[in-house]
Design a protein around this motif. Structure first.
Motif, PDB file in Angstrom:
ATOM      1  N   ARG A   1      51.415  36.334  49.845  1.00 21.86           N
ATOM      2  CA  ARG A   1      52.076  36.339  48.627  1.00 21.86           C
ATOM      3  C   ARG A   1      52.777  37.371  47.684  1.00 21.86           C
ATOM      4  N   PHE A   2      53.998  37.318  47.667  1.00 22.68           N
ATOM      5  CA  PHE A   2      54.721  38.131  46.757  1.00 22.68           C
ATOM      6  C   PHE A   2      54.760  37.889  45.158  1.00 22.68           C
TER       7      PHE A   2
ATOM      8  N   THR B   1      51.869  43.098  44.731  1.00 25.26           N
ATOM      9  CA  THR B   1      52.182  42.771  43.120  1.00 25.26           C
ATOM     10  C   THR B   1      53.020  43.834  43.124  1.00 25.26           C
ATOM     11  N   ILE B   2      54.025  43.837  41.771  1.00 27.77           N
ATOM     12  CA  ILE B   2      54.616  44.688  41.387  1.00 27.77           C
ATOM     13  C   ILE B   2      54.822  44.407  39.881  1.00 27.77           C
ATOM     14  N   ALA B   3      54.149  44.907  38.953  1.00 31.54           N
ATOM     15  CA  ALA B   3      53.924  44.851  37.630  1.00 31.54           C
ATOM     16  C   ALA B   3      54.787  45.739  36.692  1.00 31.54           C
ATOM     17  N   PHE B   4      55.784  45.415  36.046  1.00 33.73           N
ATOM     18  CA  PHE B   4      56.661  46.285  35.050  1.00 33.73           C
ATOM     19  C   PHE B   4      56.930  47.377  36.202  1.00 33.73           C
TER      20      PHE B   4
ATOM     21  N   HIS C   1      50.694  42.572  26.192  1.00 33.08           N
ATOM     22  CA  HIS C   1      50.919  42.942  28.123  1.00 33.08           C
ATOM     23  C   HIS C   1      49.644  42.800  28.587  1.00 33.08           C
ATOM     24  N   ARG C   2      48.523  42.899  27.764  1.00 33.76           N
ATOM     25  CA  ARG C   2      47.099  42.504  28.623  1.00 33.76           C
ATOM     26  C   ARG C   2      46.903  41.169  28.836  1.00 33.76           C
ATOM     27  N   VAL C   3      47.466  40.463  27.794  1.00 37.34           N
ATOM     28  CA  VAL C   3      47.595  38.720  28.349  1.00 37.34           C
ATOM     29  C   VAL C   3      48.613  38.529  29.437  1.00 37.34           C
ATOM     30  N   TRP C   4      49.693  39.178  29.561  1.00 37.24           N
ATOM     31  CA  TRP C   4      50.588  38.732  30.732  1.00 37.24           C
ATOM     32  C   TRP C   4      50.088  39.398  32.020  1.00 37.24           C
ATOM     33  N   LYS C   5      49.306  40.459  32.015  1.00 40.81           N
ATOM     34  CA  LYS C   5      48.705  40.946  33.255  1.00 40.81           C
ATOM     35  C   LYS C   5      47.474  40.049  33.584  1.00 40.81           C
ATOM     36  N   ASP C   6      46.844  39.599  32.576  1.00 38.27           N
ATOM     37  CA  ASP C   6      45.690  38.794  32.947  1.00 38.27           C
ATOM     38  C   ASP C   6      46.185  37.470  33.563  1.00 38.27           C
ATOM     39  N   ILE C   7      47.361  36.763  33.136  1.00 39.53           N
ATOM     40  CA  ILE C   7      47.791  35.556  33.807  1.00 39.53           C
ATOM     41  C   ILE C   7      48.358  35.832  35.147  1.00 39.53           C
ATOM     42  N   LEU C   8      49.052  37.175  35.358  1.00 38.28           N
ATOM     43  CA  LEU C   8      49.605  37.422  36.540  1.00 38.28           C
ATOM     44  C   LEU C   8      48.204  37.204  37.757  1.00 38.28           C
ATOM     45  N   VAL C   9      46.977  37.951  37.315  1.00 38.59           N
ATOM     46  CA  VAL C   9      45.867  37.891  38.164  1.00 38.59           C
ATOM     47  C   VAL C   9      45.205  36.658  38.180  1.00 38.59           C
ATOM     48  N   HIS C  10      45.370  35.842  37.188  1.00 38.41           N
ATOM     49  CA  HIS C  10      44.833  34.547  37.225  1.00 38.41           C
ATOM     50  C   HIS C  10      45.789  33.480  38.249  1.00 38.41           C
ATOM     51  N   LYS C  11      47.087  33.709  38.184  1.00 41.90           N
ATOM     52  CA  LYS C  11      48.102  32.971  38.976  1.00 41.90           C
ATOM     53  C   LYS C  11      47.658  33.402  40.604  1.00 41.90           C
ATOM     54  N   MET C  12      47.383  34.640  40.739  1.00 38.26           N
ATOM     55  CA  MET C  12      46.843  35.165  41.973  1.00 38.26           C
ATOM     56  C   MET C  12      45.764  34.460  42.588  1.00 38.26           C
ATOM     57  N   ASN C  13      44.821  34.381  41.552  1.00 36.59           N
ATOM     58  CA  ASN C  13      43.461  33.710  42.055  1.00 36.59           C
ATOM     59  C   ASN C  13      42.959  34.247  43.282  1.00 36.59           C
TER      60      ASN C  13
END
Lengths: 102, 312
Positions: free
Chosen positions: B226-227, B199-202, B75-87
């Motif tokens: 952005r949503f 953002t809304i994560a899980f 889940h840590r990787v998934w959340k990292d990816i989310l924030v990277h996508k957000m940039n």
């Protein structure tokens, strides 16, 4: 019970004349972060709120409700809002024996 | 909440809205309300909200440990990816809804902090012939505004989750640019056109009226905002799907019992994932709320997906 304890501590601090940073008001614990005030509105009416520092509440004058700030976190759930005095009086007026005042 | 004790009597009371309201004082016009689901059970909307509140109240303390155990840390990787996508760039205003224990918020802060550091370093490199005074002044600037006016507001409906979040923040040393609000995703206490990113994560899986939450997301975002939604989704590969089901239904509730002493909450979690709309359906719902350029990115073969949309 914990709240009573905190209130007593706050009262003691006030008596001792020392003021914690961020101004410990009469409400529960630390006050609201000022930066939040530019975002927060009433979740019901989406209208601006007035921050009452002494009571540590966010007041919606129009609807006559107040949202508490607990431990620095504003509780913006409508069910948690408290009816303020003004609304209680308005309700009394319109339902009083003398009939509607307006 | 007194509601918990009423159990079987509630459907009866529901037919007399006045009585129910008077008794519970909870009414917002949805006394019994339309039927919805809680995991695989069928319940009223009000009941669902309460049950979900209790789930998170129970798991709050162990929430992070459970996330690590259930997903083997992924889940840590998934959340990292989310924030990277957000940039996010410094100066970004983020509202993280259902952000409870702060995972996204902390990552956001780390990200803008490092972007800002790099910005200042670049600036210094370009001005090689600065005096020592000028150089130290720009270091001062970094200290005063390490996040460059970026701000994240964490909004969650559950007091316990926010409490844990705030404690973690203190523990990890996050204070600047971070604030906490107790609020409902379906009825956000924020003004229109305020945030750059939502953002809304899980979390959206646990919202009873997803359409309302999406409308609110649209409302509070600035034009151009952005949503981003990170959520469990549907695995199309049949073999993987079988393995995933096995793991979900056989292992996760057991972990829940061992680690958090709470089988039922984790049973709910697994069921709620199965009940949640798949990628395409969620994409349509987001478009219905008014967002443009809506698309999604599958992670881990669709176990998780990131949906993105823009308010124009």
């Amino acid at each position: 019970m914990l709240r009573a304890g905190r209130g007593a501590v706050a009262a003691l601090r006030r008596a001792a004349g020392s003021r914690g940073a961020g101004g410990q008001g009469g409400g529960q614990g630390p006050g609201l972060e000022p930066s939040l005030l530019r975002f927060l509105v009433c979740p019901l009416s989406k209208r601006p709120l007035r921050y009452d520092e002494a009571a540590n509440e966010l007041v919606n004058e129009e609807l006559g409700i107040a949202y508490p700030v607990i431990d620095g976190i504003p509780n913006m759930i409508p069910e948690a809002a408290r009816r303020t005095q003004k609304q209680a009086e308005a309700v009394k007026e319109t339902s009083g024996p003398a009939g509607p005042q307006q | 909440m007194a509601a918990a004790g009423l159990g079987p009597a509630r459907p009866l009371l529901a037919r007399r809205p006045g009585a129910l309201r008077a008794l519970l004082g909870l009414a917002r016009g949805l006394a019994a309300g339309p039927q919805t689901h809680f995991g695989f059970q069928n319940v009223s909307e009000e009941e669902r909200r309460e049950k979900i509140y209790q789930v998170f109240e129970n798991v709050a303390e162990k929430y992070d440990v459970m996330n690590d155990s259930m997903t083997l840390g992924i889940h840590r990787v998934w959340k990292d990816i989310l924030v990277h996508k957000m940039n996010p760039s410094p100066g970004t205003l983020l509202v993280d809804v259902a952000g409870g224990t702060g995972d996204i918020a902390f990552r956001f802060i780390n990200y803008v902090r490092s972007v800002r550091e790099r910005q200042l370093q670049q600036k210094l490199k370009r001005h090689q012939n600065l005096s020592w005074q000028e150089i130290s002044k720009s270091y001062e600037k970094e200290k005063v505004k390490p996040l460059g006016d970026s701000q994240v507001v964490v909004c969650d409906i559950n007091k316990e989750m926010l409490k844990v979040g705030k404690q973690r923040a203190q523990h990890l040393g996050y204070s600047e640019g971070l604030s906490w609000v107790l609020g409902n995703a379906e009825e956000l206490p924020f003004d229109d056109d305020k945030f750059d990113v939502y953002t809304i994560a899980f979390g959206i899986r646990n919202v009873t009226r997803i359409d309302l939450a999406l409308q609110e997301a649209y409302r509070v975002l600035k034009p151009g905002g952005r949503f981003l939604c990170l959520e469990f989704s549907h695995v199309s590969n049949p073999l993987l799907s079988r393995l995933y089901d096995l793991y979900s239904f056989q292992v996760i509730p057991v972990l829940g019992e061992i680690i958090a002493g709470d089988w039922k909450s984790y049973q709910y979690l697994v069921e709620s994932i199965r009940r949640f709309p798949p990628q395409e359906e969620l994409k349509e719902m987001i478009e219905d709320a008014g967002f443009f350029k809506v698309d999604y990115q599958n992670l881990s073969s669709g176990i998780v997906a990131i949906h993105s949309g823009f308010k124009l």
